[in-house]
Motif scaffolding. Structure first.
Motif, PDB file in Angstrom:
ATOM      1  N   ARG A 303     -42.694  70.671 -20.130  1.00  0.00           N
ATOM      2  CA  ARG A 303     -41.529  70.077 -18.871  1.00  0.00           C
ATOM      3  C   ARG A 303     -40.367  72.227 -19.823  1.00  0.00           C
ATOM      4  NH1 ARG A 303     -41.345  65.262 -20.882  1.00  0.00           N
ATOM      5  NH2 ARG A 303     -40.738  63.734 -19.355  1.00  0.00           N
ATOM      6  N   LEU A 329     -42.292  71.893 -10.839  1.00  0.00           N
ATOM      7  CA  LEU A 329     -43.342  72.693 -12.026  1.00  0.00           C
ATOM      8  C   LEU A 329     -41.899  73.197 -12.905  1.00  0.00           C
ATOM      9  CD1 LEU A 329     -45.927  74.790 -10.784  1.00  0.00           C
ATOM     10  CD2 LEU A 329     -46.166  72.202 -11.664  1.00  0.00           C
ATOM     11  N   PRO A 356     -44.452  67.363 -15.879  1.00  0.00           N
ATOM     12  CA  PRO A 356     -44.841  68.602 -14.928  1.00  0.00           C
ATOM     13  C   PRO A 356     -45.906  68.368 -13.503  1.00  0.00           C
ATOM     14  CG  PRO A 356     -44.298  69.773 -16.757  1.00  0.00           C
ATOM     15  CD  PRO A 356     -43.719  68.256 -16.591  1.00  0.00           C
TER      16      PRO A 356
END
Length: 399
Positions: A303, A329, A356
């Motif tokens: 993350r 992302l 993500p």
């Protein structure tokens, strides 16, 4: 196979992103069998440009402010004409000593306009050399927006008249040069995409794991993120394990009191060689949106909360951060909203958010850069022949 000689110029001014990317490419060139000379002109950074390359260090200069509007020496004194002349002569002598087949100039003429005093004489020397070396510019995928009239036109003119190759270190599936350079269509020189220049996949994190891993790149432009992190960690009610990496460029007199005042759940380091490995074990990375850090985060797949650097009219990191957020992302906290409370809230939201999205972005740009340069030199030298300098001058000038 001929052992090609590559002469690589890189100038870092505020952070270390330019130097790190160029060093990764230089290492890939060495691995591919090149004889590599790297010329650096910024503050010395331990470990760069790396093993296996010949290194030439010019008298260092850095940026006098976050807007990159002035050059100063390491004591903060503005550089004068004598200083510039000395650097220019050293650069030209290094070029003559190297006798390269390929010259790579990092950023210029798309960036580093402040270094024209030494780069234009270098280009003149390249044009006057027989056989003339191939000249490539090495640029990241997202460029700084130019607001002064005529700057983009000047860039295109220099590229078309003097350069044989524009290497864009990005994945065209993510960003093409025309997104941030309006006159990309006017470039007649070959433009090629290498993929993102990421470090090789790191080993997994060992026992040392953190919930929140905050990094500020080189450290010269991340003071607000550092101070906000310390305050947020002190007030956090959650039992998070924090890590703050301030960067090697944060002055010692600023680092020492920060380290002394750290709470027990906040580990503070100036630099970590295993940063990429730490990312693989972190629940959340918090950073600015510089090219190299983003590459490390994409490698790790963790993350990410991005706080793009935007001082002095900088646009590059904001563009990159928002594009990554759009792809799922990363999440973004704008620098103008960076406060201890705002940071803590953004961290909480990022930690409970979705993992993500999977991505297929090409991260092998260093290795591919070496392959491209070898391939282009082979075809270019066959086409140019022994009078390559004369051929280039005529075609580039449109005569």
């Amino acid at each position: 196979m001929k052992r090609l000689r590559a002469f690589f110029y890189v100038q870092h001014l505020l952070g270390i992103g330019h130097l790190a990317r160029a060093s990764r490419i230089a290492a890939a060139l060495v691995d591919d069998g090149f004889d590599v000379t790297v010329v650096t002109g910024g503050a010395p950074i331990a470990g760069f440009p790396g093993l296996g390359v010949k290194s030439v260090t010019l008298p260092p200069v850095t940026s006098g402010d976050e807007g990159f509007s002035a050059l100063v020496d390491l004591q903060g004194k503005p550089i004068d004409d004598d200083f510039k002349k000395c650097r220019s002569e050293m650069l030209l002598q290094a070029f003559r000593d190297c006798r390269p087949d390929i010259v790579i100039v990092e950023a210029f003429p798309f960036g580093r306009r402040q270094m024209r005093f030494e780069l234009l004489p270098l280009i003149e020397a390249i044009e006057a050399t027989s056989p003339r070396p191939l000249l490539a510019t090495s640029v990241r995928d997202i460029l700084q927006e130019r607001v002064k009239p005529g700057r983009d036109e000047e860039t295109v003119d220099l590229v078309n008249r003097h350069f044989d190759l524009v290497m864009v270190h990005g994945d065209p599936a993510f960003a093409t040069i025309d997104k941030t350079f309006p006159l990309a269509g006017a470039i007649r020189t070959e433009v090629t995409y290498t993929g993102l220049v990421a470090a090789p996949p790191p080993p997994p994190a060992a026992a040392e794991r953190f919930d929140v891993l905050v990094s500020v790149g080189g450290g010269a432009a991340g003071k607000s993120l550092v101070s906000s992190t310390i305050a947020a960690a002190r007030k956090a009610s959650n039992a998070w394990k924090w890590c703050l990496i301030t960067g090697p460029n944060l002055p010692k007199d600023e680092f020492d009191p920060i380290a002394r005042d750290a709470t027990p759940d906040l580990s503070i380091f100036r630099f970590r060689e295993d940063f990429a490995s730490l990312l693989t074990g972190a629940r959340l990375s918090v950073s600015q949106a510089g090219y190299n850090t983003v590459c490390d985060v994409l490698r790790a797949g963790c993350r990410s909360l991005l706080v793009p650097f935007a001082a002095g009219g900088e646009t590059e990191q904001t563009v990159r951060a928002l594009m990554l957020e759009e792809l799922g992302l990363a999440t973004v906290l704008m620098e103008k909203d960076l406060t201890p409370g705002g940071l803590a809230q953004a961290i909480e939201q990022a930690l409970v958010g979705p993992t993500p999205s999977a991505h297929r972005l090409d991260l092998e740009g260093a290795r591919r850069s070496a392959q491209i340069l070898r391939e282009r030199y082979r075809t270019w030298s066959l086409k140019a022949g022994p009078d390559s300098g004369k051929v280039h001058d005529q075609t580039a000038a449109g005569r």
